[in-house]
Design an enzyme around this catalytic site. Structure first.
Site, short mmCIF file in Angstrom:
data_model
loop_
_atom_site.label_atom_id
_atom_site.label_comp_id
_atom_site.label_asym_id
_atom_site.label_seq_id
_atom_site.Cartn_x
_atom_site.Cartn_y
_atom_site.Cartn_z
N HIS A 1 -7.53 -1.18 0.80
CA HIS A 1 -6.39 -1.62 -0.01
C HIS A 1 -6.86 -1.67 -1.47
CE1 HIS A 1 -3.22 -3.81 -1.82
NE2 HIS A 1 -3.93 -4.90 -1.99
N GLU B 1 6.74 -6.50 0.71
CA GLU B 1 6.69 -7.89 0.26
C GLU B 1 7.56 -8.06 -0.99
OE1 GLU B 1 3.31 -9.29 -2.06
OE2 GLU B 1 2.18 -7.66 -1.14
N CYS C 1 0.30 -7.44 1.33
CA CYS C 1 -0.03 -6.00 1.36
C CYS C 1 -0.44 -5.52 2.74
CB CYS C 1 -1.15 -5.69 0.38
SG CYS C 1 -0.76 -6.17 -1.29
#
Ligand code: HMG
Length: 391
Positions: free
Chosen positions: A237, A83, A115
């Site tokens: 994450h 990203e 993400c």
């Protein structure tokens, strides 16, 4: 849950930056009590790219050991998830393809959804291998996380790349079906094309993440996934490592399970070791969690692991993988520790200079200072073209 053929992660390697900024230096600059960083968000330092490092040099450095070990004959697809893209048209993976001298009979593409992108790449890779089990797919997750100086997000910056070779009869992990999926249109974190640094609504982003944990696990269960108690560990994450603790506590509460500290620590403690010193590496973060777990845990052979991949905006996926017996012989633990230990600490002033650095946009020739000691570098911007070199 079991599939007729075993497809998954055959090898995994990561790279991070030349420099590191300890949170003590950031705290001394902005007057923050260090406990907020070390305990409150669970971060100790952040990887800082040198002037001649970017997502391409990091991605190539992560992938090079995989090519050295396995060759490139079977790689027919490279999926580069990021990203922090460097070009609106050309895929960053094409530069990596060139730096690593991969075969021309190869498709290369870039994927984006904050993400979450690397998990999409991994799932697409599984589909390609299922269609043609002779081929391998190189998945690269590479990101530089950048927030405004002196903003709350600044303490969560970081940078790293993870490369994964996906194929049949993998050495490390067999990825299972089903996946639990969740998408919601929220403005928790975004970066318009004209901006270098992300915009974020910090508290909204934490709520959106927790909602996505719940939503993706609900779908995972409805799709016939494993019950929570079967998992040996959970890779979340990790925008900052404390977030994994918040997320797991939320999931346990949602499932009506015990939320005692020891249970949570056992489930995720080992996954945070790399992220706490690297910072948020966006697409790479959840797979750095996996690397930290595999590199440190007692033998996990045959054990199911859970993954929760979240990308702001937002998309999340909850999925499972089983650890392949004998995986420990194929880990890159020493290489990974070296990638972290070799970084040179910078002081706050040097970090700030690197943070504010930007190429002029007039199309001139702008060589970069030779700073990185890594295997690849961004040598210049010339005529609007990025010039990379291998050492
Ligand atoms: P903030 O306002 O600086 O911090 O923002 P805070 O006031 O919320 O404090 C943070 C924690 O430190 C709190 O703990 C405090 O109590 C504690 P909590 O209540 O959360 O458990 N604290 C202390 N602890 C010990 N000793 C002390 C002390 N002082 C305070 N002395 C925030 C924090 C994370 C919001 C900010 O850093 C931020 O905006 N970060 C960026 C956004 C982000 O990371 N969001 C996470 C979810 S979204 C996501 O994961 C996606 C993302 O990776 C992007 C993508 O998908 O591409 C970001």
């Amino acid at each position: 849950m079991s599939s007729d053929i075993a497809i998954g992660i055959h090898d995994l390697s990561f790279a991070t930056t030349e420099y590191v900024l300890p949170h003590t230096a950031l705290a001394a600059h902005n007057g923050t009590e260090i406990g907020k960083y070390h305990i409150g968000i669970g971060q100790h330092s952040m990887s800082v790219p040198a002037a001649d490092e970017d997502i391409v040099t990091l991605g190539a450095a992560a992938a090079a050991p995989l090519i050295a070990a396995h060759g490139s004959d079977r790689i027919r697809t490279v999926v580069f998830a990021t990203e922090s893209s460097i070009d609106q048209a050309k895929a960053a993976g094409v530069y990596v393809h060139s730096l690593l001298q991969l075969p021309s009979a190869c498709r290369v593409v870039e994927l984006k959804q904050a993400c979450y992108g690397a998990t999409a790449a991994l799932q697409f890779a599984l589909g390609l291998v299922r269609r043609d089990p002779a081929q391998q797919v190189l998945v690269i997750a590479s990101d530089v996380s950048k927030y405004e100086l002196d903003s709350p997000g600044e303490a969560t910056q970081g940078a790293a790349a993870v490369a994964m070779l996906v194929g049949l009869d993998p050495h490390l992990l067999r990825i299972e079906e089903p996946s639990g999926l969740f998408t919601a249109d929220v403005m928790d974190f975004w970066r318009p094309n004209y901006r270098d640094a992300a915009l974020v609504d910090g508290q909204e982003s934490i709520s959106a993440y927790l909602q996505a944990v719940e939503g993706s696990f609900k779908d995972y269960t409805e799709q016939g996934g494993r019950p929570l108690e079967e998992f040996a560990a959970f890779c979340y994450h990790q925008p900052f490592t404390k977030m994994a603790y918040k997320a797991h506590r939320h999931l346990l509460n949602y499932c009506g399970a015990d939320t005692d500290t020891d249970t949570i620590e056992r489930a995720i403690g080992l996954t945070t070791a790399y992220n706490t010193t690297i910072g948020n590496s966006y697409t790479a973060s959840v797979y750095l969690g996996l690397a930290a777990l595999l590199d440190q845990a007692d033998d996990l052979s045959g054990q199911p692991l859970a993954f929760l991949s979240y990308g702001s905006g937002s998309v999340a996926e909850f999925f499972a993988a089983t650890v392949v017996p004998g995986y420990r012989e194929h880990l890159r633990t020493a290489q990974h520790r070296d990638a972290i230990d070799r970084r040179t600490p910078v002081d706050y002033a040097a970090y700030r200079t690197l943070h504010q650095r930007a190429f002029p946009t007039d199309g001139g020739h702008y060589p970069t200072p030779e700073q990185t000691s890594g295997p690849f570098r961004l040598a210049a911007l010339n005529g609007h073209k990025r010039i990379y070199e291998a050492r």
